[in-house]
Design a protein around this motif. Structure first.
Motif, PDB file in Angstrom:
ATOM      1  N   ALA A  56       0.834  -1.205   0.000  1.00  0.00           N
ATOM      2  CA  ALA A  56       0.000   0.000   0.000  1.00  0.00           C
ATOM      3  C   ALA A  56       0.869   1.256   0.000  1.00  0.00           C
ATOM      4  O   ALA A  56       0.551   2.250  -0.659  1.00  0.00           O
ATOM      5  CB  ALA A  56      -0.927  -0.005   1.208  1.00  0.00           C
ATOM      6  N   ASP A  57       1.994   1.210   0.719  1.00  0.00           N
ATOM      7  CA  ASP A  57       2.899   2.359   0.746  1.00  0.00           C
ATOM      8  C   ASP A  57       3.444   2.656  -0.647  1.00  0.00           C
ATOM      9  O   ASP A  57       3.611   3.830  -1.021  1.00  0.00           O
ATOM     10  CB  ASP A  57       4.066   2.097   1.708  1.00  0.00           C
ATOM     11  N   TRP A  58       3.735   1.602  -1.404  1.00  0.00           N
ATOM     12  CA  TRP A  58       4.345   1.776  -2.724  1.00  0.00           C
ATOM     13  C   TRP A  58       3.319   1.988  -3.831  1.00  0.00           C
ATOM     14  O   TRP A  58       3.519   2.792  -4.729  1.00  0.00           O
ATOM     15  CB  TRP A  58       5.223   0.572  -3.053  1.00  0.00           C
ATOM     16  N   LEU A  94       9.511  -9.537 -27.822  1.00  0.00           N
ATOM     17  CA  LEU A  94       8.599  -8.725 -27.015  1.00  0.00           C
ATOM     18  C   LEU A  94       9.264  -8.501 -25.675  1.00  0.00           C
ATOM     19  O   LEU A  94       9.546  -9.455 -24.960  1.00  0.00           O
ATOM     20  CB  LEU A  94       7.258  -9.449 -26.827  1.00  0.00           C
ATOM     21  N   ALA A  95       9.525  -7.275 -25.337  1.00  0.00           N
ATOM     22  CA  ALA A  95      10.206  -6.998 -24.081  1.00  0.00           C
ATOM     23  C   ALA A  95       9.702  -5.698 -23.491  1.00  0.00           C
ATOM     24  O   ALA A  95       9.346  -4.784 -24.207  1.00  0.00           O
ATOM     25  CB  ALA A  95      11.713  -6.900 -24.290  1.00  0.00           C
ATOM     26  N   PHE A  96       9.678  -5.638 -22.198  1.00  0.00           N
ATOM     27  CA  PHE A  96       9.277  -4.419 -21.508  1.00  0.00           C
ATOM     28  C   PHE A  96      10.430  -3.951 -20.648  1.00  0.00           C
ATOM     29  O   PHE A  96      11.053  -4.735 -19.947  1.00  0.00           O
ATOM     30  CB  PHE A  96       8.051  -4.675 -20.614  1.00  0.00           C
ATOM     31  N   ALA A  97      10.727  -2.660 -20.731  1.00  0.00           N
ATOM     32  CA  ALA A  97      11.782  -2.105 -19.891  1.00  0.00           C
ATOM     33  C   ALA A  97      11.337  -2.146 -18.442  1.00  0.00           C
ATOM     34  O   ALA A  97      10.170  -2.371 -18.126  1.00  0.00           O
ATOM     35  CB  ALA A  97      12.081  -0.675 -20.315  1.00  0.00           C
ATOM     36  N   LEU A  98      12.282  -1.902 -17.552  1.00  0.00           N
ATOM     37  CA  LEU A  98      11.969  -1.950 -16.136  1.00  0.00           C
ATOM     38  C   LEU A  98      11.374  -0.644 -15.631  1.00  0.00           C
ATOM     39  O   LEU A  98      11.495  -0.308 -14.456  1.00  0.00           O
ATOM     40  CB  LEU A  98      13.233  -2.292 -15.337  1.00  0.00           C
ATOM     41  N   ASP A  99      10.742   0.116 -16.530  1.00  0.00           N
ATOM     42  CA  ASP A  99       9.976   1.307 -16.145  1.00  0.00           C
ATOM     43  C   ASP A  99      10.834   2.296 -15.361  1.00  0.00           C
ATOM     44  O   ASP A  99      10.404   2.855 -14.353  1.00  0.00           O
ATOM     45  CB  ASP A  99       8.757   0.930 -15.299  1.00  0.00           C
ATOM     46  N   LEU A 100      12.073   2.494 -15.809  1.00  0.00           N
ATOM     47  CA  LEU A 100      12.945   3.420 -15.078  1.00  0.00           C
ATOM     48  C   LEU A 100      12.511   4.863 -15.287  1.00  0.00           C
ATOM     49  O   LEU A 100      11.948   5.185 -16.301  1.00  0.00           O
ATOM     50  CB  LEU A 100      14.394   3.219 -15.550  1.00  0.00           C
ATOM     51  N   ALA A 159      14.078   4.065  -7.254  1.00  0.00           N
ATOM     52  CA  ALA A 159      15.320   3.555  -6.675  1.00  0.00           C
ATOM     53  C   ALA A 159      15.270   2.036  -6.549  1.00  0.00           C
ATOM     54  O   ALA A 159      16.271   1.341  -6.797  1.00  0.00           O
ATOM     55  CB  ALA A 159      15.563   4.192  -5.309  1.00  0.00           C
ATOM     56  N   TYR A 160      14.107   1.513  -6.185  1.00  0.00           N
ATOM     57  CA  TYR A 160      13.954   0.061  -6.076  1.00  0.00           C
ATOM     58  C   TYR A 160      14.077  -0.596  -7.446  1.00  0.00           C
ATOM     59  O   TYR A 160      14.755  -1.614  -7.602  1.00  0.00           O
ATOM     60  CB  TYR A 160      12.593  -0.267  -5.455  1.00  0.00           C
ATOM     61  N   ARG A 161      13.443   0.001  -8.441  1.00  0.00           N
ATOM     62  CA  ARG A 161      13.499  -0.587  -9.784  1.00  0.00           C
ATOM     63  C   ARG A 161      14.921  -0.580 -10.330  1.00  0.00           C
ATOM     64  O   ARG A 161      15.348  -1.534 -10.993  1.00  0.00           O
ATOM     65  CB  ARG A 161      12.550   0.178 -10.716  1.00  0.00           C
ATOM     66  N   GLU A 162      15.667   0.472 -10.037  1.00  0.00           N
ATOM     67  CA  GLU A 162      17.062   0.523 -10.463  1.00  0.00           C
ATOM     68  C   GLU A 162      17.888  -0.549  -9.755  1.00  0.00           C
ATOM     69  O   GLU A 162      18.767  -1.175 -10.345  1.00  0.00           O
ATOM     70  CB  GLU A 162      17.633   1.908 -10.184  1.00  0.00           C
ATOM     71  N   GLN A 163      17.575  -0.763  -8.483  1.00  0.00           N
ATOM     72  CA  GLN A 163      18.271  -1.807  -7.717  1.00  0.00           C
ATOM     73  C   GLN A 163      18.019  -3.182  -8.320  1.00  0.00           C
ATOM     74  O   GLN A 163      18.946  -3.987  -8.475  1.00  0.00           O
ATOM     75  CB  GLN A 163      17.795  -1.775  -6.264  1.00  0.00           C
TER      76      GLN A 163
END
Length: 314
Positions: A253-255, A308-314, A265-269
């Protein structure tokens, strides 16, 4: 709940994809609704667009386009006759919304018939699936040079799999499907998605998937963190989370309470974490920059794969 199957007529099968972040230009989905019933599936919203519920109805009321191959052939022929011809077709992806190899496909063979049309015109495609049923169509995949297959697999943990993907094929079956495709020379890899925060994102969990991919001779591994883009999807996912992992509801819920994505920052990690694992395993990563598209073959004879690929939404 008893599953209902409803035939619908399609005016066209190739749907234009305008989002610049998507590495394909057209999508094909012979089915609406999916028997796999994944709680995080963004396609639940498509049922809401039709005035249907996005709850269990998504899993138990399946619409199938009974004229799919005929509509696809007519559309391809029209496009090939138009100015620009083959270049207008661009990149084609199958399975962007619902699994093209869900159980109903075993009886109806709509995906197979669509592949037959594409093979006749030598149009390469990218296919995303969780099902080993794709092995049935290896004969057609051999006739589609430049094509690729993405096997969706985000965990080997049986409890997590059953909690969030109640009717999908077991992880071990998906690894066997990947292995079978590679043994036949088909370009194939793992779509590690969605990576679930606090559940499938630990280094040891991701490493297990990468190691299995390496043993199966995967050509690539792609990763994508969970997105909850619509109210319908978010509501259903949180309901599942509340039942299976109530201790995590507050953290999610926080995220995700006011955002469709986890913090940047989490997605980059996670991206860095996966990159290290892949480098160690000797597997190419496939994570294009946002808006980038992989190169497609310029001619039917070129054998560069379409993925078919999706980036990590950076």
């Amino acid at each position: 709940m008893q599953t209902r199957y409803e035939p619908v007529r399609a005016k066209q099968l190739l749907n234009p994809v305008k989002a610049p972040s998507m590495p394909f230009d057209w999508s094909i989905n012979p089915y609406r609704g999916c028997q796999h019933g994944c709680s995080f599936c963004y396609a639940r919203s498509t049922h809401a667009f039709l005035g249907m519920e996005a709850d269990d109805t998504f899993q138990h009321h399946i619409l199938y386009k009974d004229n799919a191959p005929e509509a696809l052939q007519a559309q391809v022929e029209r496009m090939l006759r138009a100015k620009g011809g083959r270049s207008r077709l661009g990149r084609i992806a199958i399975g962007t919304a619902t699994d093209p190899y869900q159980p109903l496909e075993g009886r109806l063979k709509l995906t197979r018939q669509c592949l037959e049309v594409l093979a006749a015109y030598r149009l390469p495609v990218s296919i995303t699936t969780r099902s080993p049923l794709i092995l049935r169509d290896i004969d057609l995949l051999r006739k589609l040079p430049g094509s690729s297959v993405n096997i969706s697999l985000n965990t080997l943990d049986k409890r997590i799999w059953r909690s969030f993907e109640p009717m999908s094929p077991a992880p071990a079956q998906r690894i066997k499907a990947l292995q079978g495709l590679r043994q036949e020379g088909i370009e194939a890899g793992i779509f590690m998605a969605p990576i679930l925060p606090f559940l499938t994102d630990q280094t040891e969990d991701m490493e297990q998937v990468v190691e299995q991919a390496a043993e199966a001779k995967a050509c690539f591994v792609m990763g994508s963190v969970l997105r909850l883009n619509t109210a319908e999807v978010k509501s259903w996912f949180f309901g599942t989370l509340r039942q299976a992992y109530p201790r995590l509801v507050g953290s999610y819920a926080d995220w995700y309470g006011h955002s469709p994505t986890a913090p940047k920052a989490y997605r980059e990690q996670i991206r860095s974490q996966l990159a290290r694992l892949l480098e160690r395993a000797g597997i190419p990563a496939y994570m294009p920059e946002s808006g980038a598209k992989p190169i497609q073959a310029e001619s039917p004879e070129d054998d560069k794969p379409v993925q078919l690929a999706f980036a990590l939404d950076l």
